[in-house]
Design a protein around this motif. Structure first.
Motif, PDB file in Angstrom:
ATOM      1  N   ALA A  27     -14.516 -42.880 -29.883  1.00 15.24           N
ATOM      2  CA  ALA A  27     -13.877 -44.156 -29.596  1.00 15.24           C
ATOM      3  C   ALA A  27     -14.880 -45.289 -29.770  1.00 15.24           C
ATOM      4  O   ALA A  27     -16.034 -45.189 -29.379  1.00 15.24           O
ATOM      5  N   GLY A  28     -14.424 -46.350 -30.397  1.00 16.76           N
ATOM      6  CA  GLY A  28     -15.308 -47.476 -30.648  1.00 16.76           C
ATOM      7  C   GLY A  28     -14.536 -48.636 -31.234  1.00 16.76           C
ATOM      8  O   GLY A  28     -13.362 -48.817 -30.940  1.00 16.76           O
ATOM      9  N   PRO A  29     -15.203 -49.387 -32.115  1.00 15.48           N
ATOM     10  CA  PRO A  29     -14.569 -50.590 -32.658  1.00 15.48           C
ATOM     11  C   PRO A  29     -13.382 -50.293 -33.575  1.00 15.48           C
ATOM     12  O   PRO A  29     -12.582 -51.154 -33.848  1.00 15.48           O
ATOM     13  N   PHE A  30     -13.286 -49.085 -34.059  1.00 17.04           N
ATOM     14  CA  PHE A  30     -12.101 -48.703 -34.831  1.00 17.04           C
ATOM     15  C   PHE A  30     -11.748 -47.275 -34.447  1.00 17.04           C
ATOM     16  O   PHE A  30     -12.571 -46.548 -33.900  1.00 17.04           O
ATOM     17  N   ASP A  31     -10.524 -46.876 -34.698  1.00 22.49           N
ATOM     18  CA  ASP A  31     -10.033 -45.569 -34.282  1.00 22.49           C
ATOM     19  C   ASP A  31     -10.327 -44.542 -35.367  1.00 22.49           C
ATOM     20  O   ASP A  31      -9.467 -44.224 -36.180  1.00 22.49           O
ATOM     21  N   GLY A  32     -11.568 -44.062 -35.392  1.00 23.05           N
ATOM     22  CA  GLY A  32     -11.962 -43.097 -36.408  1.00 23.05           C
ATOM     23  C   GLY A  32     -13.418 -42.704 -36.266  1.00 23.05           C
ATOM     24  O   GLY A  32     -14.024 -42.910 -35.217  1.00 23.05           O
ATOM     25  N   VAL A  33     -13.940 -42.132 -37.343  1.00 25.24           N
ATOM     26  CA  VAL A  33     -15.322 -41.661 -37.343  1.00 25.24           C
ATOM     27  C   VAL A  33     -16.032 -42.120 -38.617  1.00 25.24           C
ATOM     28  O   VAL A  33     -15.399 -42.472 -39.613  1.00 25.24           O
ATOM     29  N   PHE A  34     -17.352 -42.105 -38.549  1.00 23.17           N
ATOM     30  CA  PHE A  34     -18.198 -42.352 -39.704  1.00 23.17           C
ATOM     31  C   PHE A  34     -18.645 -40.988 -40.225  1.00 23.17           C
ATOM     32  O   PHE A  34     -19.097 -40.159 -39.440  1.00 23.17           O
ATOM     33  N   CYS A  35     -18.520 -40.743 -41.517  1.00 20.74           N
ATOM     34  CA  CYS A  35     -18.946 -39.479 -42.114  1.00 20.74           C
ATOM     35  C   CYS A  35     -19.780 -39.751 -43.358  1.00 20.74           C
ATOM     36  O   CYS A  35     -19.546 -40.735 -44.065  1.00 20.74           O
ATOM     37  N   PHE A  36     -20.745 -38.866 -43.621  1.00 23.47           N
ATOM     38  CA  PHE A  36     -21.620 -38.993 -44.784  1.00 23.47           C
ATOM     39  C   PHE A  36     -22.247 -37.635 -45.063  1.00 23.47           C
ATOM     40  O   PHE A  36     -22.235 -36.754 -44.200  1.00 23.47           O
ATOM     41  N   PRO A  37     -22.828 -37.448 -46.260  1.00 21.45           N
ATOM     42  CA  PRO A  37     -23.503 -36.175 -46.545  1.00 21.45           C
ATOM     43  C   PRO A  37     -24.702 -36.003 -45.605  1.00 21.45           C
ATOM     44  O   PRO A  37     -25.528 -36.902 -45.474  1.00 21.45           O
ATOM     45  N   SER A  38     -24.768 -34.869 -44.955  1.00 23.27           N
ATOM     46  CA  SER A  38     -25.874 -34.593 -44.040  1.00 23.27           C
ATOM     47  C   SER A  38     -27.191 -34.564 -44.809  1.00 23.27           C
ATOM     48  O   SER A  38     -27.243 -34.095 -45.944  1.00 23.27           O
ATOM     49  N   ILE A  44     -21.012 -32.107 -44.187  1.00 25.15           N
ATOM     50  CA  ILE A  44     -20.734 -33.500 -43.843  1.00 25.15           C
ATOM     51  C   ILE A  44     -21.201 -33.722 -42.415  1.00 25.15           C
ATOM     52  O   ILE A  44     -21.001 -32.874 -41.542  1.00 25.15           O
ATOM     53  N   GLU A  45     -21.836 -34.846 -42.169  1.00 26.53           N
ATOM     54  CA  GLU A  45     -22.221 -35.224 -40.811  1.00 26.53           C
ATOM     55  C   GLU A  45     -21.332 -36.374 -40.383  1.00 26.53           C
ATOM     56  O   GLU A  45     -20.969 -37.224 -41.197  1.00 26.53           O
ATOM     57  N   GLY A  46     -20.964 -36.381 -39.108  1.00 31.38           N
ATOM     58  CA  GLY A  46     -20.095 -37.439 -38.628  1.00 31.38           C
ATOM     59  C   GLY A  46     -20.322 -37.761 -37.177  1.00 31.38           C
ATOM     60  O   GLY A  46     -20.994 -37.031 -36.448  1.00 31.38           O
ATOM     61  N   GLY A  47     -19.764 -38.879 -36.773  1.00 33.53           N
ATOM     62  CA  GLY A  47     -19.855 -39.306 -35.390  1.00 33.53           C
ATOM     63  C   GLY A  47     -19.217 -40.669 -35.221  1.00 33.53           C
ATOM     64  O   GLY A  47     -18.616 -41.212 -36.154  1.00 33.53           O
ATOM     65  N   GLY A  48     -19.386 -41.214 -34.050  1.00 35.44           N
ATOM     66  CA  GLY A  48     -18.830 -42.532 -33.735  1.00 35.44           C
ATOM     67  C   GLY A  48     -19.827 -43.635 -34.041  1.00 35.44           C
ATOM     68  O   GLY A  48     -20.843 -43.429 -34.713  1.00 35.44           O
ATOM     69  N   LYS A  49     -19.533 -44.816 -33.535  1.00 34.14           N
ATOM     70  CA  LYS A  49     -20.385 -45.977 -33.793  1.00 34.14           C
ATOM     71  C   LYS A  49     -21.793 -45.770 -33.248  1.00 34.14           C
ATOM     72  O   LYS A  49     -22.753 -46.250 -33.842  1.00 34.14           O
ATOM     73  N   ALA A  50     -21.941 -45.029 -32.160  1.00 35.09           N
ATOM     74  CA  ALA A  50     -23.277 -44.784 -31.599  1.00 35.09           C
ATOM     75  C   ALA A  50     -24.161 -44.058 -32.606  1.00 35.09           C
ATOM     76  O   ALA A  50     -25.351 -44.375 -32.738  1.00 35.09           O
ATOM     77  N   LEU A  51     -23.602 -43.108 -33.333  1.00 37.50           N
ATOM     78  CA  LEU A  51     -24.389 -42.403 -34.358  1.00 37.50           C
ATOM     79  C   LEU A  51     -24.747 -43.356 -35.491  1.00 37.50           C
ATOM     80  O   LEU A  51     -25.892 -43.389 -35.943  1.00 37.50           O
ATOM     81  N   PHE A  52     -23.776 -44.150 -35.939  1.00 35.37           N
ATOM     82  CA  PHE A  52     -24.040 -45.129 -36.985  1.00 35.37           C
ATOM     83  C   PHE A  52     -25.160 -46.071 -36.545  1.00 35.37           C
ATOM     84  O   PHE A  52     -26.106 -46.330 -37.295  1.00 35.37           O
ATOM     85  N   ASP A  53     -25.074 -46.581 -35.322  1.00 37.11           N
ATOM     86  CA  ASP A  53     -26.092 -47.501 -34.808  1.00 37.11           C
ATOM     87  C   ASP A  53     -27.467 -46.832 -34.739  1.00 37.11           C
ATOM     88  O   ASP A  53     -28.486 -47.471 -35.014  1.00 37.11           O
ATOM     89  N   ARG A  54     -27.482 -45.562 -34.374  1.00 34.79           N
ATOM     90  CA  ARG A  54     -28.754 -44.835 -34.275  1.00 34.79           C
ATOM     91  C   ARG A  54     -29.423 -44.729 -35.643  1.00 34.79           C
ATOM     92  O   ARG A  54     -30.623 -45.009 -35.784  1.00 34.79           O
ATOM     93  N   TYR A  55     -28.675 -44.300 -36.650  1.00 37.35           N
ATOM     94  CA  TYR A  55     -29.239 -44.207 -37.992  1.00 37.35           C
ATOM     95  C   TYR A  55     -29.634 -45.583 -38.518  1.00 37.35           C
ATOM     96  O   TYR A  55     -30.688 -45.757 -39.131  1.00 37.35           O
ATOM     97  N   ASN A  56     -28.791 -46.576 -38.294  1.00 39.41           N
ATOM     98  CA  ASN A  56     -29.090 -47.920 -38.755  1.00 39.41           C
ATOM     99  C   ASN A  56     -30.367 -48.441 -38.095  1.00 39.41           C
ATOM    100  O   ASN A  56     -31.184 -49.118 -38.742  1.00 39.41           O
TER     101      ASN A  56
END
Length: 155
Positions: A27-38, A44-56
């Motif tokens: 759950a986050g700013p949109f109803d879904g997940v972020f996915c990308f090649p691990s 495939i690796e995925g997660g919510g906005k917290a994972l995106f923010d961590r990588y960013n």
């Protein structure tokens, strides 16, 4: 935390039902997940906005033009897809990611704490066996180091 392992069938439109537990965590700013090649495995690796923010955050710590920063930007940001949940809790995996990892029928979603992975079923079975062996060996080495440290401190 994303926990447990789930086998799911990928339908003809490349959709999978994301476990309710995973949907709640994403759950986050949109109803879904972020996915990308691990980066660490063929999945495939995925997660919510917290994972995106961590990588960013890791990327932004590196100076502009640094080869590692460029590699991470290309691999993570360039390969990322925002996948929204439909009313049935499904996401549609991009064809490019399915082709990259041979995802055609049954897939395995594996919770890894702050993230999850999506594997081709047989590939995950081999990966899980190798990880179990690595965990056993690593834990034995860690215990041996701890024992040595305790003995050294007692002298």
């Amino acid at each position: 935390m994303f926990l447990s392992t789930f086998e799911k069938q990928l339908d003809a439109k490349r959709r999978i039902v994301v476990p309710q537990e995973f949907r709640a965590l994403a759950a986050g700013p949109f109803d879904g997940v972020f996915c990308f090649p691990s980066i660490e495995a063929d999945c495939i690796e995925g997660g919510g906005k917290a994972l995106f923010d961590r990588y960013n955050g890791v990327i932004e710590e590196l100076p502009f033009g640094d080869p590692l920063r460029s590699a991470l930007e290309t691999s993570i940001l360039g390969g990322m897809a925002r996948l929204s949940f439909d009313t049935a809790g499904r996401i549609t995996l991009p064809e490019s990611l399915c082709e990259m990892f041979g995802l055609t029928d049954w897939v395995v979603l594996v919770g890894l704490g702050d993230r999850f992975q999506i594997w081709q079923r047989e590939a995950f079975q081999a990966h899980r066996a190798a990880q179990r062996d690595a965990a056993r060996e690593g834990l034995a080495q860690l215990r041996a180091q701890q024992r040595a440290a305790r003995l050294g401190a007692a002298q």
